[in-house]
Motif scaffolding. Structure first.
Motif, PDB file in Angstrom:
ATOM      1  N   ARG A 122      -8.812  -2.673 -11.394  1.00 45.07           N
ATOM      2  CA  ARG A 122      -7.922  -3.645 -10.743  1.00 45.07           C
ATOM      3  C   ARG A 122      -7.119  -2.986  -9.631  1.00 45.07           C
ATOM      4  O   ARG A 122      -6.943  -3.559  -8.547  1.00 45.07           O
ATOM      5  CB  ARG A 122      -6.965  -4.262 -11.779  1.00 45.07           C
ATOM      6  N   THR A 173      -1.827  -7.254  -0.581  1.00 41.44           N
ATOM      7  CA  THR A 173      -1.241  -6.932  -1.892  1.00 41.44           C
ATOM      8  C   THR A 173       0.142  -6.308  -1.711  1.00 41.44           C
ATOM      9  O   THR A 173       0.272  -5.270  -1.046  1.00 41.44           O
ATOM     10  CB  THR A 173      -2.134  -5.946  -2.660  1.00 41.44           C
ATOM     11  N   ASP A 221       3.295  -1.657 -10.028  1.00 39.63           N
ATOM     12  CA  ASP A 221       3.259  -2.168 -11.399  1.00 39.63           C
ATOM     13  C   ASP A 221       1.949  -1.772 -12.092  1.00 39.63           C
ATOM     14  O   ASP A 221       1.954  -1.372 -13.266  1.00 39.63           O
ATOM     15  CB  ASP A 221       3.410  -3.687 -11.384  1.00 39.63           C
ATOM     16  N   GLU A 222       0.835  -1.882 -11.356  1.00 38.10           N
ATOM     17  CA  GLU A 222      -0.456  -1.501 -11.943  1.00 38.10           C
ATOM     18  C   GLU A 222      -0.492  -0.008 -12.237  1.00 38.10           C
ATOM     19  O   GLU A 222      -1.013   0.419 -13.271  1.00 38.10           O
ATOM     20  CB  GLU A 222      -1.583  -1.881 -10.988  1.00 38.10           C
ATOM     21  N   LEU A 234      -6.990  -4.094  -5.812  1.00 35.17           N
ATOM     22  CA  LEU A 234      -5.727  -4.474  -5.176  1.00 35.17           C
ATOM     23  C   LEU A 234      -5.459  -3.628  -3.938  1.00 35.17           C
ATOM     24  O   LEU A 234      -4.964  -4.123  -2.921  1.00 35.17           O
ATOM     25  CB  LEU A 234      -4.573  -4.313  -6.179  1.00 35.17           C
ATOM     26  N   LEU A 257       4.848  -3.779  -4.638  1.00 34.87           N
ATOM     27  CA  LEU A 257       5.357  -3.901  -6.007  1.00 34.87           C
ATOM     28  C   LEU A 257       4.220  -4.096  -7.003  1.00 34.87           C
ATOM     29  O   LEU A 257       4.242  -3.554  -8.113  1.00 34.87           O
ATOM     30  CB  LEU A 257       6.336  -5.076  -6.094  1.00 34.87           C
ATOM     31  N   VAL A 258       3.202  -4.879  -6.619  1.00 36.75           N
ATOM     32  CA  VAL A 258       2.058  -5.120  -7.505  1.00 36.75           C
ATOM     33  C   VAL A 258       1.277  -3.822  -7.717  1.00 36.75           C
ATOM     34  O   VAL A 258       0.869  -3.502  -8.835  1.00 36.75           O
ATOM     35  CB  VAL A 258       1.145  -6.219  -6.924  1.00 36.75           C
TER      36      VAL A 258
END
Length: 219
Positions: A145, A155, A162-163, A149, A158-159
């Protein structure tokens, strides 16, 4: 005295009682802790001489352990031996109730020895190994993922962060479980020898060796 045959599937198991050459109607129980308790209560009332089931798949062990812990005379037999027995009986049909009845017949005719469960260390290692394997799978999915991303300009950072944090958390969980598994292995001479033999092979790392031993040590 009666004998009992148990045919095991993923979601349920069939139970047939055989006494003086005659079989009872098949009873079905769920392959759950509650289903195990219901079957144990039923079997304790019967007080059988032997309860026979095959060592097939991954579903027999939990039921065999529950029966053994309840003080019931459980016998776990080799599927090949049962196949030969069914051939001698000229039984071509194959359904769960028929197999359960044949297993009860096997118990009455062959008097297999009582089963001894795996060592507690082996059972604990099995659970640790399976959890490590699950988490490694989750980490692989998370890394995939993250790669997907990162390939998209839209993207948000922050995403991505987080991943990455999720992957780091999985790393910590895997390491904690790996250390606990190694501690169990190092405390058992047999497991330790098996672990050394596996990791001596090219391409087999600690996590792979733990996963392999965790499954094989309960056979």
């Amino acid at each position: 005295m009666c004998n009992v045959g148990v045919d095991i599937a993923a979601a349920s198991f069939e139970l047939v009682t055989r006494k003086a050459g005659r079989n009872s109607p098949s009873k079905r129980f769920e392959q759950t802790p509650q289903g195990h308790r219901r079957a144990i209560a039923h079997l304790q009332r019967l007080a059988p001489e032997r309860i026979v089931l095959e060592a097939t798949g991954v579903y027999f062990l939990d039921l065999a352990l529950a029966l053994h812990q309840a003080g019931l005379p459980v016998c776990v037999i080799n599927p090949r031996a049962f196949k030969h027995f069914a051939e001698l009986k000229l039984t071509g049909s194959k359904t769960d109730p028929i197999d359960a009845a044949l297993l009860a017949d096997y118990a009455e005719c062959m008097h297999p020895p009582l089963w001894q469960p795996p060592r507690e260390s082996a059972l604990a290692l099995r659970e640790l190994g399976r959890q490590v394997n699950r988490l490694v799978g989750e980490r692989t999915q998370a890394k995939n993922r993250l790669h997907a991303l990162g390939a998209k300009q839209a993207t948000p950072a922050l995403v991505i962060d987080d991943e990455r944090e999720g992957i780091a958390a999985l790393d910590r969980r895997i390491e904690r479980l790996r250390a606990a598994a190694l501690e169990l292995i190092n405390a058992d001479a047999t497991l330790q020898a098996q672990f050394r033999a596996l990791t001596a092979a090219v391409g087999v790392g600690e996590v792979s060796a733990i996963t392999l031993i965790a499954e094989l040590c309960t056979l």
